[in-house]
Structure formats: C-alpha cells, structure tokens
Write a protein that holds these residues in place. Structure first.
Motif, PDB file in Angstrom:
ATOM      1  N   ALA A 242       0.826  -1.215   0.000  1.00 29.34           N
ATOM      2  CA  ALA A 242       0.000   0.000   0.000  1.00 29.34           C
ATOM      3  C   ALA A 242       0.858   1.263   0.000  1.00 29.34           C
ATOM      4  O   ALA A 242       0.451   2.300  -0.522  1.00 29.34           O
ATOM      5  CB  ALA A 242      -0.937   0.004   1.210  1.00 29.34           C
ATOM      6  N   GLN A 243       2.051   1.179   0.595  1.00 32.15           N
ATOM      7  CA  GLN A 243       2.920   2.358   0.651  1.00 32.15           C
ATOM      8  C   GLN A 243       3.769   2.465  -0.627  1.00 32.15           C
ATOM      9  O   GLN A 243       4.996   2.496  -0.607  1.00 32.15           O
ATOM     10  CB  GLN A 243       3.787   2.301   1.907  1.00 32.15           C
ATOM     11  CG  GLN A 243       2.984   2.351   3.197  1.00 32.15           C
ATOM     12  CD  GLN A 243       2.017   3.538   3.249  1.00 32.15           C
ATOM     13  OE1 GLN A 243       2.427   4.681   3.090  1.00 32.15           O
ATOM     14  NE2 GLN A 243       0.735   3.260   3.436  1.00 32.15           N
ATOM     15  N   ILE A 244       3.049   2.491  -1.758  1.00 30.94           N
ATOM     16  CA  ILE A 244       3.691   2.516  -3.072  1.00 30.94           C
ATOM     17  C   ILE A 244       4.389   3.854  -3.327  1.00 30.94           C
ATOM     18  O   ILE A 244       3.922   4.892  -2.879  1.00 30.94           O
ATOM     19  CB  ILE A 244       2.649   2.256  -4.185  1.00 30.94           C
ATOM     20  CG1 ILE A 244       1.376   3.056  -3.906  1.00 30.94           C
ATOM     21  CG2 ILE A 244       2.346   0.802  -4.344  1.00 30.94           C
ATOM     22  CD1 ILE A 244       0.275   2.880  -4.908  1.00 30.94           C
ATOM     23  N   ASN A 245       5.478   3.806  -4.039  1.00 23.69           N
ATOM     24  CA  ASN A 245       6.157   5.019  -4.483  1.00 23.69           C
ATOM     25  C   ASN A 245       6.205   4.990  -6.010  1.00 23.69           C
ATOM     26  O   ASN A 245       6.817   4.117  -6.600  1.00 23.69           O
ATOM     27  CB  ASN A 245       7.573   5.097  -3.904  1.00 23.69           C
ATOM     28  CG  ASN A 245       7.560   5.577  -2.465  1.00 23.69           C
ATOM     29  OD1 ASN A 245       7.001   6.628  -2.183  1.00 23.69           O
ATOM     30  ND2 ASN A 245       8.155   4.818  -1.573  1.00 23.69           N
ATOM     31  N   SER A 246       5.516   5.931  -6.606  1.00 19.80           N
ATOM     32  CA  SER A 246       5.414   5.955  -8.056  1.00 19.80           C
ATOM     33  C   SER A 246       5.366   7.405  -8.519  1.00 19.80           C
ATOM     34  O   SER A 246       4.854   8.278  -7.817  1.00 19.80           O
ATOM     35  CB  SER A 246       4.141   5.213  -8.490  1.00 19.80           C
ATOM     36  OG  SER A 246       3.845   5.465  -9.839  1.00 19.80           O
ATOM     37  N   THR A 247       5.894   7.646  -9.711  1.00 21.91           N
ATOM     38  CA  THR A 247       5.844   9.007 -10.277  1.00 21.91           C
ATOM     39  C   THR A 247       4.567   9.218 -11.088  1.00 21.91           C
ATOM     40  O   THR A 247       4.343  10.297 -11.624  1.00 21.91           O
ATOM     41  CB  THR A 247       7.070   9.264 -11.173  1.00 21.91           C
ATOM     42  OG1 THR A 247       7.154   8.233 -12.158  1.00 21.91           O
ATOM     43  CG2 THR A 247       8.345   9.282 -10.336  1.00 21.91           C
ATOM     44  N   LYS A 248       3.728   8.168 -11.145  1.00 26.69           N
ATOM     45  CA  LYS A 248       2.431   8.326 -11.816  1.00 26.69           C
ATOM     46  C   LYS A 248       1.533   9.238 -10.973  1.00 26.69           C
ATOM     47  O   LYS A 248       1.690   9.330  -9.755  1.00 26.69           O
ATOM     48  CB  LYS A 248       1.732   6.972 -11.960  1.00 26.69           C
ATOM     49  CG  LYS A 248       2.396   6.002 -12.913  1.00 26.69           C
ATOM     50  CD  LYS A 248       1.582   4.710 -12.941  1.00 26.69           C
ATOM     51  CE  LYS A 248       2.222   3.649 -13.818  1.00 26.69           C
ATOM     52  NZ  LYS A 248       1.435   2.390 -13.813  1.00 26.69           N
ATOM     53  N   THR A 249       0.563   9.870 -11.638  1.00 32.72           N
ATOM     54  CA  THR A 249      -0.442  10.612 -10.886  1.00 32.72           C
ATOM     55  C   THR A 249      -1.432   9.618 -10.283  1.00 32.72           C
ATOM     56  O   THR A 249      -1.492   8.452 -10.691  1.00 32.72           O
ATOM     57  CB  THR A 249      -1.209  11.598 -11.780  1.00 32.72           C
ATOM     58  OG1 THR A 249      -1.969  10.849 -12.746  1.00 32.72           O
ATOM     59  CG2 THR A 249      -0.262  12.557 -12.480  1.00 32.72           C
TER      60      THR A 249
ATOM     61  N   SER B 158      -4.986   2.384  -2.418  1.00 34.63           N
ATOM     62  CA  SER B 158      -4.907   0.921  -2.502  1.00 34.63           C
ATOM     63  C   SER B 158      -6.272   0.288  -2.270  1.00 34.63           C
ATOM     64  O   SER B 158      -6.622  -0.708  -2.912  1.00 34.63           O
ATOM     65  CB  SER B 158      -3.904   0.391  -1.471  1.00 34.63           C
ATOM     66  OG  SER B 158      -2.595   0.805  -1.789  1.00 34.63           O
ATOM     67  N   LEU B 159      -7.057   0.859  -1.350  1.00 34.60           N
ATOM     68  CA  LEU B 159      -8.409   0.338  -1.101  1.00 34.60           C
ATOM     69  C   LEU B 159      -9.318   0.579  -2.305  1.00 34.60           C
ATOM     70  O   LEU B 159     -10.191  -0.244  -2.609  1.00 34.60           O
ATOM     71  CB  LEU B 159      -9.001   0.980   0.155  1.00 34.60           C
ATOM     72  CG  LEU B 159      -8.370   0.550   1.487  1.00 34.60           C
ATOM     73  CD1 LEU B 159      -8.931   1.388   2.637  1.00 34.60           C
ATOM     74  CD2 LEU B 159      -8.604  -0.937   1.760  1.00 34.60           C
ATOM     75  N   ALA B 160      -9.104   1.702  -3.002  1.00 32.91           N
ATOM     76  CA  ALA B 160      -9.878   1.976  -4.232  1.00 32.91           C
ATOM     77  C   ALA B 160      -9.589   0.910  -5.284  1.00 32.91           C
ATOM     78  O   ALA B 160     -10.505   0.392  -5.937  1.00 32.91           O
ATOM     79  CB  ALA B 160      -9.537   3.368  -4.759  1.00 32.91           C
ATOM     80  N   LYS B 161      -8.311   0.558  -5.455  1.00 38.13           N
ATOM     81  CA  LYS B 161      -7.942  -0.506  -6.400  1.00 38.13           C
ATOM     82  C   LYS B 161      -8.597  -1.826  -6.017  1.00 38.13           C
ATOM     83  O   LYS B 161      -9.106  -2.559  -6.870  1.00 38.13           O
ATOM     84  CB  LYS B 161      -6.422  -0.689  -6.413  1.00 38.13           C
ATOM     85  CG  LYS B 161      -5.619   0.437  -7.015  1.00 38.13           C
ATOM     86  CD  LYS B 161      -4.135   0.058  -6.956  1.00 38.13           C
ATOM     87  CE  LYS B 161      -3.235   1.139  -7.470  1.00 38.13           C
ATOM     88  NZ  LYS B 161      -1.815   0.748  -7.389  1.00 38.13           N
ATOM     89  N   LEU B 162      -8.567  -2.121  -4.717  1.00 34.76           N
ATOM     90  CA  LEU B 162      -9.127  -3.384  -4.227  1.00 34.76           C
ATOM     91  C   LEU B 162     -10.632  -3.443  -4.457  1.00 34.76           C
ATOM     92  O   LEU B 162     -11.174  -4.479  -4.851  1.00 34.76           O
ATOM     93  CB  LEU B 162      -8.805  -3.536  -2.736  1.00 34.76           C
ATOM     94  CG  LEU B 162      -9.166  -4.867  -2.082  1.00 34.76           C
ATOM     95  CD1 LEU B 162      -8.382  -6.016  -2.706  1.00 34.76           C
ATOM     96  CD2 LEU B 162      -8.888  -4.815  -0.582  1.00 34.76           C
ATOM     97  N   MET B 163     -11.314  -2.326  -4.222  1.00 31.59           N
ATOM     98  CA  MET B 163     -12.765  -2.284  -4.424  1.00 31.59           C
ATOM     99  C   MET B 163     -13.119  -2.553  -5.885  1.00 31.59           C
ATOM    100  O   MET B 163     -14.087  -3.268  -6.186  1.00 31.59           O
ATOM    101  CB  MET B 163     -13.315  -0.926  -3.986  1.00 31.59           C
ATOM    102  CG  MET B 163     -14.833  -0.830  -4.045  1.00 31.59           C
ATOM    103  SD  MET B 163     -15.459   0.824  -3.689  1.00 31.59           S
ATOM    104  CE  MET B 163     -15.201   1.618  -5.287  1.00 31.59           C
ATOM    105  N   MET B 164     -12.326  -1.998  -6.800  1.00 30.41           N
ATOM    106  CA  MET B 164     -12.593  -2.159  -8.226  1.00 30.41           C
ATOM    107  C   MET B 164     -12.404  -3.605  -8.686  1.00 30.41           C
ATOM    108  O   MET B 164     -12.972  -4.030  -9.694  1.00 30.41           O
ATOM    109  CB  MET B 164     -11.663  -1.255  -9.032  1.00 30.41           C
ATOM    110  CG  MET B 164     -11.836   0.227  -8.750  1.00 30.41           C
ATOM    111  SD  MET B 164     -13.364   0.854  -9.421  1.00 30.41           S
ATOM    112  CE  MET B 164     -12.940   0.926 -11.152  1.00 30.41           C
ATOM    113  N   LYS B 165     -11.630  -4.371  -7.935  1.00 31.76           N
ATOM    114  CA  LYS B 165     -11.335  -5.755  -8.337  1.00 31.76           C
ATOM    115  C   LYS B 165     -12.540  -6.681  -8.161  1.00 31.76           C
ATOM    116  O   LYS B 165     -12.639  -7.715  -8.807  1.00 31.76           O
ATOM    117  CB  LYS B 165     -10.141  -6.271  -7.529  1.00 31.76           C
ATOM    118  CG  LYS B 165      -9.524  -7.537  -8.094  1.00 31.76           C
ATOM    119  CD  LYS B 165      -8.223  -7.875  -7.382  1.00 31.76           C
ATOM    120  CE  LYS B 165      -7.607  -9.137  -7.990  1.00 31.76           C
ATOM    121  NZ  LYS B 165      -6.353  -9.525  -7.305  1.00 31.76           N
TER     122      LYS B 165
END
Length: 624
Positions: free
Chosen positions: A394-401, A448-455
């Motif tokens: 959940a503690q992702i580091n990404s340069t994406k928006t 991360s919870l938003a991603k999980l909900m969409m799954k």
C-alpha cells in the motif's frame, strides 16, 4: 498544575493548525488528544516538548517538570550493550545506594540519633526511587516488549530498526518522566504487548499525554479527552467511548438551543415588523428591537469533521460454499513458523491474531501464492477470486499521478468513471493530479483500497489495513467491510476494529493455529480461562494404582456433595482474588512475582477441575 497552555495559537504559513486553545495537565492525569489526521495533535506534543513554539499564547509549567517523548529518544552510543545503556538511567539509584552504605558503616562505628535520622531519610528516598525493585521492573518491561533476558548483553547496533524503537520505548518508560508523551504507542506492537502496556500505563503514577487512533487502548487508559477540530480544542472528562457520547449529546443540545432561538428571533422580528409603524405600539416594537440587539446569539451547530471515504466492496461472483481448505500446512521461510489446519466457509469474517513473528502475515502471503509453503496444502474453493491488501504494498512510491495509477489498472473504464471512484476515496479536483510518491500514508492506503474495491473479489485478505487511517477512516472501513457479502481474512492489531467486524478468530501462537467460531468479545471472555487451564495428560498408557472407593450412605453422599460444593465456592473465590492481583503494581512490575502468581492461578484451576470431577461422580452415584 503541572503544565498549562492558555490561548495558544499555532500556524504554518497560511495554514492555522489551532487557535486560542486551552490545555492543561494536572497531577497524574491520563490524557488523550484526538482528531483527524493533520489537525495538530503531533504539533501540540512538539510544543509541549519545546520543539515547536506557539505563535501566541502563554505556557505555564512547573520549574522542575521532566517530560519524556518517545520520538526524540535516540542512542548516543549504539556500540554499548543494552544493559550498559539502561544502567545509565539508574545512576542516581547507585549513587544513593553508596551513600546508604557509607552511613551504615559509620553507624556500625558510631551509632547516634543524627546518623540514624540521616539513614532513615536516605532509605525513604531509595525506596521512592524503587531502589530495591528497579531490576525486577526493568526485566518485566524488557521481556514484555518481546526481548529475552540474554538480549541485555547484546550491543544496541545488533538490533533491527523496529527493535531499537522498542528499546527506546523501554528506556522511556523506565526513565519515569513527570509527563510521558506518547505518539501512536501501539503501532507495530502485538496484541499481548498492547494489553500489557495498557495495564502498565493505567497504573503509571505520573501524567500521560497520548495521541492514538487505537480506540480500545484509549478506553482502557484515558480519563480526559481533548479534541482538536476545525482549529479549536475542547475538553471532555471520561474515556474515549464517553467522549463520543458526550460530543453527540452536546451537538444535539446545541442544535436544539439554536433552533429554539431562531424560532424566537423569527417571532420577535414578526412582532417588530407588525407594530413598528403603529404609534400606540412603537415603544413596544422599539423595546423588542433593543432586546434582539442585546440577545446573546447561539451559534449554529457546526457539523463534526466526519468527511470519510465511501467504499462499497461487492463480489463479482458469489463463489462456492467452501472458500478455503488448509490441510497440514507448514508455513515459514528458512524455518517453520506454524502448522495450520482450517476450513473457511462463504461469508465468514476471520480475524487472525497472535504475537509478532508468529506467522500471521506469512499465512496470508502463502494463500496469495507470494510465499511457498514448506509442506502441506491449501485449496481455494470453486470460483473464488481473492483480493489482497498488504501494508507494505500500500505504501507505493510511483511518479504516476493518482489518476494514472488507478486508470492503468482499469483501462477499460473512461475518465469520468475513474474520477468518480477516486472522488469516493476523497481524491477530488486537483488531488487526482498529485504524483503517488508525494501522498501521505493515509492517502496511499485509500488509493490501494480503491484498487481493491474495483477488483470485486469474493475473498478479501487484508494485512493491517487500518495503519495510517485516522478514526473516521477506520469507521468508514468498518462500515464497508460489515456490508461486504464475501469472505474476509483479516490480520490486525486493532482490537476495536476486530471486535466490530470479525465473526470468528484464528489465533496463531507458538507454532499452532487455533480457530474459534465466535467474535472477539466472546474469545476474550473465554481465552484467559482456557490459557490458565492445565493441559490434560494422555493417560492411555498410564498405570494408576487405585484404592477401592468407600461406599457412602445416602446421607453421607448428601454431606459429601455439600462439602465439595463448599470447597468449589472457596476455590473460585480464591481464584478471583488471585486474578485481581494481576492488576497490582507489586505484581505487574515484577515479572518473577507475576510468573509465580500465574503458576498459582493454574494450580487453583487444576484443583477446581478435580473438585468438579469429584462432584460429578458423587452426583452420578446419588442418582443411582
């Protein structure tokens, strides 16, 4: 009064953190400071520690007040052993002991009243500094934080970062400051340590100021709650649950008072409008105008800052009746951690609890195929689609928006649909164009919870999902999971959260996994007795020499039954008395005494069990 802030205000640039607050610490009060993430709780602690200065306001504090703060605790020399580091704390005790010994030697040579009085004063000071019991208390605290006695001899630099934090915590507790400041003290502690820490802090004989999102922890310790909301602070007397109820009642009273006054104002304004232009009523209308001008207006009730994300977890498929079957599964990495046999049915919500390092997260990772089992097997049921949340992932580091991060996973959806989902998780307007690496811990969890909900999974495996969420966020997740029709496997140290959600408990401890088919409250009611009861020995191959039983007359049977019942009552009373001793500082500060007490409780349990067996035998004989 130990410490007081009067009309304190603090801002960072144009952002006002809090304004005109009143805050005080009296005696040995146990205080919790609550509020949304970013409301200023940690800033308040830094002000108390003089790491931050108020923009305005006055601070009063006792001249010699000592304040301890966990996050400022570092080790000057990490090459020395833990024991050498801790012994620095007791330098005043050692110095006083030397003085006592010097006076004692003088008394042996020249006994007089002056030396006796001096010795008596020094002895009182020595006792007040816990000079006779400091080692026992240190070892109790040290071992309760998950360390072994032999760890005392290890250099500090041989411990991991998390272990060093716990060592710093031990040192802080043993330094016994007049005011103990704790910022999220239960983070990364297991349930057993949290429960022990509650008892220790509850009976800590000095003041505590606590910032925490652990609602049960605050319920068990705190007697005063300060809430920071919309930059203002309000004090409530009582624990966290009492605060919630008081706040609700205050808001209701405020709303009622406001509504009554508005109705009164409307009535008066109607009278003024009706009579102000009539000569014979002009004076009457004028008096009402003046009355309105003098009226102290009741403020409109401000709604609590309860803005939270809105998740709705919905399974795409119902899935089979049996969700997960685990047979003789040995989990671990380089060595076995635990053996598990388990069957989970559709719709169950299972909380996995146990000490740190016992295998809770490893079990979930094994089910997700991220860690290979050492032996045994597990099988997901028909049409079971798992979804996984892990605190580290959940503690992702990404340069994406934020927008790109979610849209890349679900490219078939259009921009409006993606933004709608993000809006439900509190990412609105320009928030969606932030890069992921600048998000706070709580924002990353929500993403991360938003991603999980969409799954749309029908089996959710959640590993510490409440870390980084404030209380309102936790409540939102509780609501979402309680409304979820699928199956849930949950790893958490948040007992309040577990109590709200779990329908069953899986305890992983000491290489074993035990399943309890009921919720957390019932588990807690039964667990202490189950843990205390001695294990029954396997008597299949044991040869026992038995004496012929004495045959009793009917009257003799009645007398014997009454006698055994009386003995059972006495033993149960004795058991309760000994259980209460667990909360006595004499015991919970001394791990050796606590161990002896636990053994005695086990012994009483054993005696009660034997008496109950005897009672059942006698009653069976009486029935014949």
């Amino acid at each position: 009064m130990n410490y007081q802030i009067s009309k304190g205000s603090k801002s960072f640039g144009t952002n006002t953190v809090f304004e005109d607050i009143q805050f005080e610490i009296k005696g040995n009060e146990k205080i919790a400071v609550v509020g949304r993430n970013g409301c200023g709780k940690s800033t308040l602690l830094k002000v108390i520690m003089q790491e931050e200065e108020l923009d305005s306001g006055v601070i009063h504090k006792n001249k010699d007040l000592s304040i301890g703060y966990l996050t400022q605790t570092t080790f000057e020399d990490d090459m020395i052993t833990v024991e050498e580091e801790f012994m620095k704390l007791f330098a005043p005790v050692f110095e006083l002991k030397e003085r006592l010994e010097e006076v004692s030697l003088k008394m042996a040579e020249d006994y007089n009243d002056s030396l006796l009085e001096k010795y008596s004063v020094l002895q009182e000071q020595f006792e007040a500094m816990n000079g006779y019991n400091y080692k026992q208390e240190l070892m109790t605290v040290f071992t309760k934080f998950g360390f072994k006695e032999e760890d005392m001899k290890r250099p500090i630099n041989t411990f991991s970062g998390g272990q060093r934090t716990r060592l710093a915590f031990v040192r802080l507790l043993m330094s016994k400051p007049d005011v103990l400041l704790l910022d999220e003290p239960t983070n990364h502690l297991d349930l057993n340590t949290i429960e022990w820490l509650e008892g220790y802090l509850k009976y800590y004989n000095k003041a505590i100021v606590l910032v925490s999102h652990d609602r049960m922890f605050m319920d068990h310790i705190c007697e005063v709650i300060y809430e920071i909301e919309y930059g203002t602070m309000k004090k409530y007397t009582g624990n966290y649950s009492s605060f919630v109820e008081q706040k609700k009642q205050d808001q209701q009273r405020q709303a009622q008072a406001y509504a009554r006054q508005q109705k009164d104002i409307e009535r008066l304004e109607g009278l003024i409008e009706k009579f102000r232009y009539k000569k014979n009523k002009a004076a009457f209308a004028q008096s009402k105008i003046k009355y309105l001008e003098r009226m102290e207006r009741v403020e409109a009730p401000t709604k609590s800052d309860t803005k939270a994300f809105s998740a709705h977890f919905t399974p795409r498929l119902k899935g089979g009746k049996t969700v997960l079957t685990v047979q003789d599964l040995i989990i671990g990495y380089d060595h076995p951690l635990c053996s598990i046999n388990l069957e989970i049915m559709n719709g169950e919500k299972v909380a996995i609890i146990g000490g740190n390092g016992q295998g809770k997260s490893t079990f979930v990772k094994t089910i997700m195929g991220l860690v290979k089992p050492l032996s045994g097997s597990y099988l997901l049921g028909h049409q079971i689609e798992p979804g996984y949340f892990d605190q580290q992932i959940a503690q992702i580091n990404s340069t994406k928006t934020v927008l790109e991060e979610l849209w890349d996973e679900y490219p078939d959806l259009d921009r409006t649909q993606i933004r709608s989902v993000l809006g439900r998780f509190l990412f609105s307007s320009d928030d969606v164009f932030k890069t992921v690496d600048v998000l706070s811990g709580g924002e990353k969890v929500r993403l991360s919870l938003a991603k999980l909900m969409m799954k749309q999974s029908n089996l959710l495996l959640l590993d510490e999902p409440t870390n980084h969420l404030d209380i309102v966020g936790k409540e939102a997740l509780e609501d979402a999971l309680n409304g979820y029709s699928g199956t849930l496997l949950l790893v958490s140290h948040d007992r309040y959260f577990i109590r709200k959600i779990a329908t069953s408990i899986l305890v992983i401890e000491e290489g074993k996994a035990v399943y309890y088919p009921y919720g957390y409250d019932e588990y807690m009611e039964n667990s202490s007795q189950k843990q205390s009861l001695p294990k029954k020995e396997d008597k299949k191959n044991e040869i026992v020499e038995t004496k012929p039983k004495k045959v009793l007359s009917p009257d003799g049977l009645r007398r014997e039954i009454a006698k055994v019942e009386k003995m059972i009552d006495e033993k149960e009373n004795e058991l309760e008395m000994n259980r209460q001793l667990r909360f006595d500082p004499e015991y919970y500060h001394d791990y050796q005494k606590m161990q002896i007490l636990d053994e005695k409780i086990d012994e009483i349990h054993n005696e009660i069990e034997h008496l109950m067996e005897r009672w059942e035998e006698l009653n069976a004989e009486a029935e014949k």
